[in-house]
Motif scaffolding. Sequence first.
Motif, PDB file in Angstrom:
ATOM      1  N   ALA A 157       0.817  -1.221   0.000  1.00 12.21           N
ATOM      2  CA  ALA A 157       0.000   0.000   0.000  1.00 12.21           C
ATOM      3  C   ALA A 157       0.845   1.262   0.000  1.00 12.21           C
ATOM      4  CB  ALA A 157      -0.918   0.000   1.217  1.00 12.21           C
ATOM      5  N   LEU A 158       2.138   1.141   0.282  1.00 10.62           N
ATOM      6  CA  LEU A 158       3.001   2.303   0.375  1.00 10.62           C
ATOM      7  C   LEU A 158       3.751   2.602  -0.923  1.00 10.62           C
ATOM      8  CD1 LEU A 158       4.397   1.582   3.941  1.00 10.62           C
ATOM      9  CD2 LEU A 158       2.789   3.387   3.324  1.00 10.62           C
ATOM     10  N   VAL A 159       3.524   1.799  -1.953  1.00 19.56           N
ATOM     11  CA  VAL A 159       4.130   2.060  -3.268  1.00 19.56           C
ATOM     12  C   VAL A 159       3.390   3.209  -3.934  1.00 19.56           C
ATOM     13  CG1 VAL A 159       4.596   1.106  -5.543  1.00 19.56           C
ATOM     14  CG2 VAL A 159       4.888  -0.327  -3.497  1.00 19.56           C
ATOM     15  N   ASN A 160       4.130   4.207  -4.386  1.00 25.95           N
ATOM     16  CA  ASN A 160       3.519   5.374  -5.020  1.00 25.95           C
ATOM     17  C   ASN A 160       2.996   5.064  -6.420  1.00 25.95           C
ATOM     18  OD1 ASN A 160       3.988   7.202  -2.921  1.00 25.95           O
ATOM     19  ND2 ASN A 160       6.035   7.711  -3.678  1.00 25.95           N
ATOM     20  N   PRO A 161       2.040   5.851  -6.893  1.00 26.73           N
ATOM     21  CA  PRO A 161       1.614   5.745  -8.301  1.00 26.73           C
ATOM     22  C   PRO A 161       2.780   6.089  -9.233  1.00 26.73           C
ATOM     23  CG  PRO A 161       0.072   7.066  -7.008  1.00 26.73           C
ATOM     24  CD  PRO A 161       1.279   6.862  -6.149  1.00 26.73           C
ATOM     25  N   PRO A 162       2.646   5.813 -10.515  1.00 26.64           N
ATOM     26  CA  PRO A 162       3.716   6.119 -11.475  1.00 26.64           C
ATOM     27  C   PRO A 162       4.060   7.606 -11.510  1.00 26.64           C
ATOM     28  CG  PRO A 162       2.093   4.653 -12.450  1.00 26.64           C
ATOM     29  CD  PRO A 162       1.516   5.102 -11.152  1.00 26.64           C
ATOM     30  N   ALA A 163       5.315   7.893 -11.823  1.00 33.19           N
ATOM     31  CA  ALA A 163       5.710   9.270 -12.100  1.00 33.19           C
ATOM     32  C   ALA A 163       5.058   9.718 -13.406  1.00 33.19           C
ATOM     33  CB  ALA A 163       7.229   9.371 -12.211  1.00 33.19           C
ATOM     34  N   THR A 164       4.767  10.987 -13.504  1.00 31.59           N
ATOM     35  CA  THR A 164       4.183  11.508 -14.732  1.00 31.59           C
ATOM     36  C   THR A 164       5.274  11.760 -15.774  1.00 31.59           C
ATOM     37  OG1 THR A 164       4.393  13.826 -14.096  1.00 31.59           O
ATOM     38  CG2 THR A 164       2.404  12.650 -13.357  1.00 31.59           C
ATOM     39  N   ALA A 165       4.854  11.916 -17.004  1.00 32.51           N
ATOM     40  CA  ALA A 165       5.803  12.268 -18.061  1.00 32.51           C
ATOM     41  C   ALA A 165       6.480  13.598 -17.758  1.00 32.51           C
ATOM     42  CB  ALA A 165       5.082  12.329 -19.405  1.00 32.51           C
ATOM     43  N   VAL A 166       5.745  14.519 -17.143  1.00 32.30           N
ATOM     44  CA  VAL A 166       6.320  15.815 -16.760  1.00 32.30           C
ATOM     45  C   VAL A 166       7.390  15.615 -15.703  1.00 32.30           C
ATOM     46  CG1 VAL A 166       5.823  18.042 -15.670  1.00 32.30           C
ATOM     47  CG2 VAL A 166       4.254  17.104 -17.384  1.00 32.30           C
ATOM     48  N   ASP A 167       7.133  14.748 -14.712  1.00 37.18           N
ATOM     49  CA  ASP A 167       8.133  14.446 -13.686  1.00 37.18           C
ATOM     50  C   ASP A 167       9.431  13.959 -14.324  1.00 37.18           C
ATOM     51  OD1 ASP A 167       6.436  14.988 -11.507  1.00 37.18           O
ATOM     52  OD2 ASP A 167       5.689  12.928 -11.442  1.00 37.18           O
ATOM     53  N   ILE A 168       9.303  13.024 -15.241  1.00 38.32           N
ATOM     54  CA  ILE A 168      10.484  12.412 -15.840  1.00 38.32           C
ATOM     55  C   ILE A 168      11.233  13.400 -16.723  1.00 38.32           C
ATOM     56  CG2 ILE A 168      11.261  10.574 -17.394  1.00 38.32           C
ATOM     57  CD1 ILE A 168       8.901   8.888 -16.272  1.00 38.32           C
ATOM     58  N   ARG A 169      10.506  14.221 -17.474  1.00 38.83           N
ATOM     59  CA  ARG A 169      11.175  15.254 -18.287  1.00 38.83           C
ATOM     60  C   ARG A 169      11.890  16.255 -17.391  1.00 38.83           C
ATOM     61  NH1 ARG A 169       6.370  15.038 -21.481  1.00 38.83           N
ATOM     62  NH2 ARG A 169       5.615  16.955 -20.508  1.00 38.83           N
ATOM     63  N   TYR A 170      11.273  16.605 -16.277  1.00 38.62           N
ATOM     64  CA  TYR A 170      11.894  17.548 -15.351  1.00 38.62           C
ATOM     65  C   TYR A 170      13.179  16.959 -14.768  1.00 38.62           C
ATOM     66  CZ  TYR A 170      12.404  20.842 -11.494  1.00 38.62           C
ATOM     67  OH  TYR A 170      12.889  21.790 -10.621  1.00 38.62           O
ATOM     68  N   LEU A 171      13.133  15.689 -14.407  1.00 36.35           N
ATOM     69  CA  LEU A 171      14.328  15.025 -13.887  1.00 36.35           C
ATOM     70  C   LEU A 171      15.431  15.037 -14.924  1.00 36.35           C
ATOM     71  CD1 LEU A 171      15.735  13.235 -11.738  1.00 36.35           C
ATOM     72  CD2 LEU A 171      14.607  11.257 -12.813  1.00 36.35           C
ATOM     73  N   GLN A 172      15.097  14.685 -16.137  1.00 36.18           N
ATOM     74  CA  GLN A 172      16.080  14.666 -17.216  1.00 36.18           C
ATOM     75  C   GLN A 172      16.715  16.035 -17.419  1.00 36.18           C
ATOM     76  OE1 GLN A 172      16.750  11.980 -20.087  1.00 36.18           O
ATOM     77  NE2 GLN A 172      18.489  13.314 -19.660  1.00 36.18           N
ATOM     78  N   ALA A 173      15.891  17.077 -17.417  1.00 34.34           N
ATOM     79  CA  ALA A 173      16.406  18.428 -17.629  1.00 34.34           C
ATOM     80  C   ALA A 173      17.257  18.882 -16.456  1.00 34.34           C
ATOM     81  CB  ALA A 173      15.245  19.397 -17.846  1.00 34.34           C
ATOM     82  N   ALA A 174      16.858  18.523 -15.230  1.00 33.74           N
ATOM     83  CA  ALA A 174      17.567  18.989 -14.041  1.00 33.74           C
ATOM     84  C   ALA A 174      18.968  18.408 -13.942  1.00 33.74           C
ATOM     85  CB  ALA A 174      16.757  18.644 -12.791  1.00 33.74           C
ATOM     86  N   ILE A 175      19.132  17.149 -14.320  1.00 34.64           N
ATOM     87  CA  ILE A 175      20.461  16.547 -14.206  1.00 34.64           C
ATOM     88  C   ILE A 175      21.283  16.733 -15.476  1.00 34.64           C
ATOM     89  CG2 ILE A 175      19.695  14.854 -12.496  1.00 34.64           C
ATOM     90  CD1 ILE A 175      19.674  12.780 -14.719  1.00 34.64           C
ATOM     91  N   ASN A 176      20.603  17.074 -16.574  1.00 35.55           N
ATOM     92  CA  ASN A 176      21.281  17.332 -17.848  1.00 35.55           C
ATOM     93  C   ASN A 176      22.174  16.173 -18.268  1.00 35.55           C
ATOM     94  OD1 ASN A 176      21.807  18.918 -20.116  1.00 35.55           O
ATOM     95  ND2 ASN A 176      23.661  19.781 -19.223  1.00 35.55           N
TER      96      ASN A 176
END
Length: 211
Positions: free
Chosen positions: A23-42
């Motif tokens: 029950a403690l597993v989070n829902p999937p990350a959104t496409a926006v989340d993943i794009r933001y991660l990609q951009a932040a770490i470059n």
Amino acid sequence: MTVARSWSRIVDWLAANHPTTAALVNPPATAVDIRYLQAAINRPLPADLVELLELANGTEHRAVRGSLIPTLYNLVPVMDMLSIRQMLQEIERRIVGSGPRRGDSEPAGSPTTDWLDTFLPIADAADAGLLYVDLRDGDQFGCVWEWYAEGGGASAPWWASVGEMIDDVASALTEGRPALQAYANGAVWPAQRHSPQLAEVDEGYLRWSAT
């Protein structure tokens, strides 16, 4: 085995054997989340990490006892990946200043005691330990290491990839065998971290213990 298949094995096992953790597993990350991660770490993200995030954006049980990933770890959401990374970058710069670090020019999978900008935390532990993905270039791009501020990284990557990590956990849970056998057999463990890890439910919490 794909990340999706391995993760399904984990989730199904948790649902049947430890629904509190399931029950403690989070829902999937959104496409926006993943794009933001990609951009932040470059930096490019390993495809298997992206696949895992598309299945679950970390877990919510990091402040309580128990762990999903051996030895002591729980997966962190995208925004926590970035906040932990930023905190460690700031600490590193206060200690050694700005500029290149030892290890920056080494290929992925090379040991270093420095926290590098090419490291991305993916899991944390209550004792301040981390698991991170090594995003340096090289054949071991995407390998998973342990990190402690006191001693830096482990002597070798624990898993060759996020996909291997998830498959190892899935097999350990569903087959009742120890995880981290390949690392224990193929690398020098730090003191008191020398054994494969067997999952058990102890006082209602999922945890890992040395075999």
